[in-house]
Design an enzyme around this catalytic site. Structure first.
Site, short mmCIF file in Angstrom:
data_model
loop_
_atom_site.label_atom_id
_atom_site.label_comp_id
_atom_site.label_asym_id
_atom_site.label_seq_id
_atom_site.Cartn_x
_atom_site.Cartn_y
_atom_site.Cartn_z
N ALA A 93 -5.74 4.54 -7.42
CA ALA A 93 -6.68 3.81 -8.27
C ALA A 93 -6.28 4.01 -9.72
CB ALA A 93 -8.09 4.34 -8.04
N GLY A 151 -6.26 5.25 -3.40
CA GLY A 151 -6.83 3.96 -3.06
C GLY A 151 -5.85 3.09 -2.28
N GLU A 194 -6.18 4.13 1.19
CA GLU A 194 -7.49 3.69 1.71
C GLU A 194 -7.45 2.21 2.07
OE1 GLU A 194 -9.77 5.49 -1.66
OE2 GLU A 194 -11.03 6.20 -0.03
N GLU A 225 -6.75 12.62 -4.36
CA GLU A 225 -7.91 12.63 -5.27
C GLU A 225 -8.37 14.04 -5.61
OE1 GLU A 225 -7.53 10.74 -2.65
OE2 GLU A 225 -7.98 8.66 -3.17
#
Ligand code: NAI
Length: 730
Positions: free
Chosen positions: A82, A128, A131, A153
Site C-alpha cells: 500500500a 496490499g 492481499e 505490515e
C-alpha cells in the site's frame, strides 16, 4: 470561517489510468494490467479504488469475459504494497479504519466477481499486493529469485488491513499465517507453493502462459489439484486449528513468544493476535485504524522513509559521478572484522585476498567464512556447489601477494593510528594506481589515517559493525580530500554487500561511535553509583534496545570499548567523560569480556552461563565498583533516560557540527548500527516526539545532577527557544 479538515478519503485522484483491461482472448480470458503511472513500482493507493470499481463494472458488463488474469505491466514486480504516503495523512483511528474497510470492500468485490481470477506474480508481491492476490481465485508465481511474497505490515507497526488476516489463515493454516504476519518475512515462490500460498510456480518465461491456462481451466470448471497434506500435518491441523480450543492454544503460545521477543513494546503483533482471535473484517479494520495512530507505527514508518530517502544518497559531490567497478578486494587483518567483511564480500561475488601477520590468523579468518557459509548451506540457501564457489573466492597470506590487482583494500588491523598509517604507506607501494583504501576504524579520524598518504583522495572510512554478516549498516566516512568517485564506489560496494549506507563527514568517532559512547559511559557511571549491572541492561531494554550496554560491552570486548572511550575523551574532553579508575581496573585484571570468558557477565567456553534461563552477573566484578554490589534500587525509566538523552544530545551535536549531513542518516545509523529502538524511529524522531523544549529541560536537569557531559548542544537550545522540529512535516 471554518478550518477545512481534509478527509483521507478524498485524496488526489490517480493521475492517469493505472489499470488496463484488455479485450478477452478466444478463450474468454482477459488481462487486467496494473501499471501505476509515474511510479517505479506499483503501490495500492486510496485514489486507485474508484478505478478498480470501474474495471469490475466493465468486467461484469462484458459477458465475453470468462476469466481474468491480473498482472503487473512493470518489470519491477507485481505490487510492492500500500502507498504509505496515504497513511501518513490520516489523522484519527476512525479514518484509518475507514481506509482499511474501503480496501477490504474492493478485495471482496474482486473475490465475488463471479468469474475466476488469477494473479500472475513476479517480483515483489507485498502487503496490499499480496492481499489483492489472496482475493483472487488462484495465484501463479514466477520462480525467479526476485519473486517475494510477504505481509510486512508488522514492520511498520501495522497489520494487513485489506482482508489479509481473514484470507491468509484460511489458505495456509493458522500457524503459517501467524509466522508470516508476525515476522513480515519474505516467502520465495518454491516455498509459497509448498505452503499452498500459490497454486502454481513456473519459470519466469512461462508465467503468463501458465496464468492464462489456469484461468481457462478454472473457467471450464477444472481446478488444479490441491496438494494433500501429510497425515501428520492433517492430524495436527485437525487437532489445533480447526477447533476453537485448538486455535486458542496456538494464539496463546504465539502471544507468549511475542511477549518474550518484544517485551510488549510493539503493539502491532499483539493486535494481530487479537484480530485473529476475533476473526472478523470489522475487527481487522478497527485494529488497523488504532495501530495507525500509535507512536510506534509513526516511528517505524519514519524509519521506512529514512531508508527510502538514503537509498538515493551516494555521498557529497557524487551526483553524475561514475563509480569505478570494484571486483577484487584486499583485506588487511583477518580478525573478527576482517574475516566478517571477507565473508560477506565473497558471498556477493567479490574476489577477496586476506593478509594477516601469521598463517594461524589467516586460518581463523577462513574458518569464520566456512562457518557462516556452512550454516547457509545447511539451511539450503545454496547447494554444496554454492558453498565451494564462495570459499574459493577467498584466499590469504602473510605478505602483499595478490594485493597488486586489488581495486579496493579494506583495513581492519588493530585500532592504532601508527599501524593504520603504516598500512596506507604499504598499500600505496603495492597496489595499482587508482585503488581505494578504506579503513574500518571505529574511532580514529580518517584524515589522521590519511595524513601521510601520497593520495589522500583515495582514503575513505568504511565502518562496519560486528558481526558483519548480520549487522545491516555501513557508515561511510569522507574527508574533505576524498574523491567523489571513491565515495561513490565505496557506497556501491557496501550496497552490493546488502547493507544500508549512511555517508558522514570525518571526525573522531564519526557519527555512530560518537552517539554510542555517551550511552555506554553512562552505563558505567550508573554502575559506579551502585546500580546493579543487570538492572542497567534492563533499563535500556525497557526503552527498546535489543541488548543492554553492559551485555554489549562484553560482546564487543571491554578492552575495545575502553580504547574507544579513551580516543573520544582525547578528542572531545569533558563531553566524553568516563570513570577511568573502573575501566583501568577491569583491563588490569584481564577482564576483556565474552572473548576471554571474563566479563561483566559469566561465560564458559565463549557462551553465557544461564541460570533459570537468565544470564548471570560475575559478582567478582563488583570489587571494582566504589559502592560494591547493588546498593541502589532501580528506577528503570530514569536510568534509561540518562543513557538515551546523552546519546540523543551527541547525535544533535553531530548534526550541528556537520558530521551528519541530515537527520535521516542519524536515525537510520542509530537504529541499524547501535540498536536504538526502531519504534522510536531514531534519536531525531525521538527528540521530535518529546519536543526540543522537554529534551533541553531534561538535559539541563541531568547536567545539574551529573555534570557537564549532559550540557545540551546549541542546536537543541535554539530549537527549544523557537519551538522547531527536526522533521517539521511529520
Ligand atoms: P581483531 O583483533 O579481531 O583483528 C585484528 C587483526 O589484525 C588481527 O588478526 C591481527 O593479527 C591483524 N593485524 C595486526 N597487525 C597487522 C598487520 N601489520 N598486517 C596484517 N594484519 C595485522 O580486531 P577487530 O575487532 O577485527 O578490529 C579491527 C578493526 O576494526 C579495529 O580498527 C577496530 O576498531 C575496528 N572495528 C571493530 C569492531 C568490533 O566490533 N570489533 C566494529 C567496527 C570496527
Amino acid at each position: 470561517m471554518t478550518a477545512q479538515v481534509q478527509s483521507p478519503l478524498k485524496l488526489q485522484p490517480a493521475p492517469a489510468a493505472a489499470l488496463r483491461l484488455d479485450a478477452p482472448d478466444g478463450d474468454g480470458v482477459a488481462m487486467l494490467w496494473i501499471d501505476v503511472p509515474g511510479k517505479k513500482v506499483n503501490t495500492l493507493s486510496v485514489a486507485l479504488l474508484p478505478e478498480f470499481e470501474n474495471v469490475f463494472a466493465k468486467v461484469l458488463a462484458n459477458k465475453a469475459i470468462k476469466a481474468i488474469v491480473l498482472a503487473s505491466a512493470k518489470d519491477t514486480g507485481f505490487i510492492a504494497g500500500a502507498d504509505i504516503d496515504d497513511l501518513g495523512k490520516v489523522r484519527n483511528a476512525a479514518d484509518g479504519a475507514r481506509i482499511s474497510k474501503q480496501g477490504q470492500d474492493a478485495m471482496t468485490r474482486l473475490e465475488q466477481l463471479g468469474i475466476p481470477t488469477v494473479a500472475a506474480i513476479s517480483g515483489d508481491c507485498l502487503g496490499g499486493g499480496l492481499e489483492l492476490a489472496l482475493a483472487c481465485t488462484a495465484r501463479v508465481a514466477s520462480l525467479h529469485k526476485k519473486t517475494k511474497l510477504a505481509l510486512p505490515e508488522v514492520m511498520l507497526g501495522l497489520l494487513p488491513g485489506g482482508g489479509g488476516t481473514m484470507r491468509l489463515p484460511k489458505l495456509i493454516g493458522l500457524a503459517n499465517a501467524l509466522d508470516m504476519m508476525l515476522t513480515g518475512k519474505n516467502i520465495r515462490a518454491s516455498k509459497a507453493l509448498k505452503m499452498g500460498l500459490v497454486t502454481v510456480a513456473v519459470p519466469q518465461n512461462q508465467l503468463m502462459d501458465a496464468a492464462k491456462k489456469l484461468a481457462r481451466d478454472l473457467a471450464h470448471g477444472k481446478g488444479p489439484k490441491k496438494p494433500k497434506p501429510g497425515m501428520k500435518e492433517e492430524a495436527m491441523e485437525l487437532l489445533l486449528e480447526r477447533n476453537v480450543l485448538g486455535r486458542r492454544i496456538v494464539l496463546h503460545e504465539a502471544r507468549k513468544k511475542v511477549m518474550a521477543q518484544s517485551h510488549g513494546l510493539y503493539p502491532a503483533p499483539l493486535k494481530i493476535l487479537e484480530v485473529l482471535a476475533k476473526g472478523t473484517y470489522e475487527a481487522e479494520a478497527t485494529a488497523f485504524g488504532e495501530l495507525l495512530m500509535t507512536p510506534e507505527s509513526a516511528g517505524l514508518r519514519h524509519l521506512f522513509h529514512s531508508i527510502t530517502a538514503l537509498k538515493k544518497d551516494n555521498g557529497p559531490g557524487t551526483e553524475g559521478v561514475k563509480a569505478p567497478e570494484i571486483k577484487q578486494v584486499g583485506i588487511l587483518g583477518a580478525g573478527l572484522m576482517g574475516a566478517g567483511c571477507a565473508t560477506v564480500l565473497a558471498d556477493q561475488g567479490f574476489t577477496v585476498r586476506l593478509k594477516d601477520r601469521d598463517h594461524a590468523a589467516i586460518g581463523k579468518g577462513l574458518d569464520y567464512a566456512k562457518k557462516v557459509f556452512g550454516k547457509a548451506k545447511k539451511k539450503k540457501v545454496y547447494p554444496e556447489a554454492g558453498y565451494n564457489e564462495r570459499i574459493s573466492r577467498i584466499s590469504g597470506g602473510t605478505d602483499y601477494a595478490g594485493f597488486g590487482h586489488a581495486d579496493m583494500v579494506i583495513e581492519a588491523v588493530f585500532e592504532d593510528i601508527n599501524l593504520k598509517q603504516q598500512m596506507v604507506a604499504d598499500i600505496e607501494k603495492v597496489t595499482q594506481v587508482g585503488g581505494i583504501f578504506a579503513s574500518n576504524t571505529s574511532s580514529l579520524p580518517i584524515s589522521e589515517i590519511a595524513k601521510k598518504a601520497k593520495h589522500p583522495e583515495r582514503v575513505i572510512g568504511m565502518h562496519f559493525f560486528s558481526p558483519v554478516e548480520k549487522m545491516p549498516l555501513v557508515e561511510i566516512i569522507v574527508t574533505p580530500k576524498t574523491a567523489p568517485e571513491v565515495t561513490a564506489a565505496t557506497v556501491a560496494v557496501a550496497r552490493k554487500m546488502g547493507k544500508h549506507v549512511i555517508v558522514v563527514n570525518d571526525c573522531a568517532g564519526f557519527y555512530t561511535t560518537r552517539a554510542l559512547v555517551p550511552y555506554m559511559t553512562e552505563a558505567i557511571f550508573l554502575a559506579t553509583e551502585g546500580y546493579d549491572l543487570m538492572d542497567i541492561d534492563t533499563a535500556a531494554m525497557q526503552m527498546g534496545f535489543p541488548v543492554g550496554p553492559i551485555t554489549l560491552m562484553d560482546e564487543v570486548g571491554i578492552d575495545v570499548g575502553v580504547k574507544v572511550m579513551k580516543v573520544m575523551k582525547e578528542y572531545y574532553g569533558d563531553r566524553m567523560q568516563f570513570p577511568p579508575d573502573v575501566s583501568s581496573a577491569l583491563i588490569a585484571e584481564g577482564r576483556l569480556g565474552k572473548k576471554n570468558n571474563k566479563g561483566f557477565y559469566k561465560y564458559e567456553n565463549g557462551k553465557s552461563v544461564m541460570v533459570k534461563g537468565k544470564k548471570v552477573i560475575d559478582e567478582t566484578v563488583y570489587q571494582h565498583m566504589p559502592q560494591g554490589a547493588k546498593t541502589k534500587e532501580p528506577d528503570f525509566a530514569a536510568m534509561g533516560e540518562r543513557m538515551v538523552l546523552g546519546l540523543a544530545n551527541e547525535a544533535a551535536l553531530c548534526l550541528q557540527d556537520g558530521t551528519l549531513r541530515d537527520g535521516y542518516a542519524g536515525d537510520l545509523g542509530a537504529v541499524f548500527g547501535i540498536g536504538f529502538p526502531p519504534f522510536e524511529g531514531g534519536p531525531f524522531r525521538y527528540m521530535d516526539r518529546l519536543g526540543a523544549k522537554k529534551v533541553v529541560e531534561r538535559l539541563k536537569a541531568l547536567e545539574q545532577a551529573n555534570g557537564k557531559r549532559f550540557a545540551p548542544c546549541q542546536l537543541l537550545l535554539d530549537m527549544a527557544k523557537k519551538g522547531t522540529k527536526f522533521y517539521p512535516g511529520e
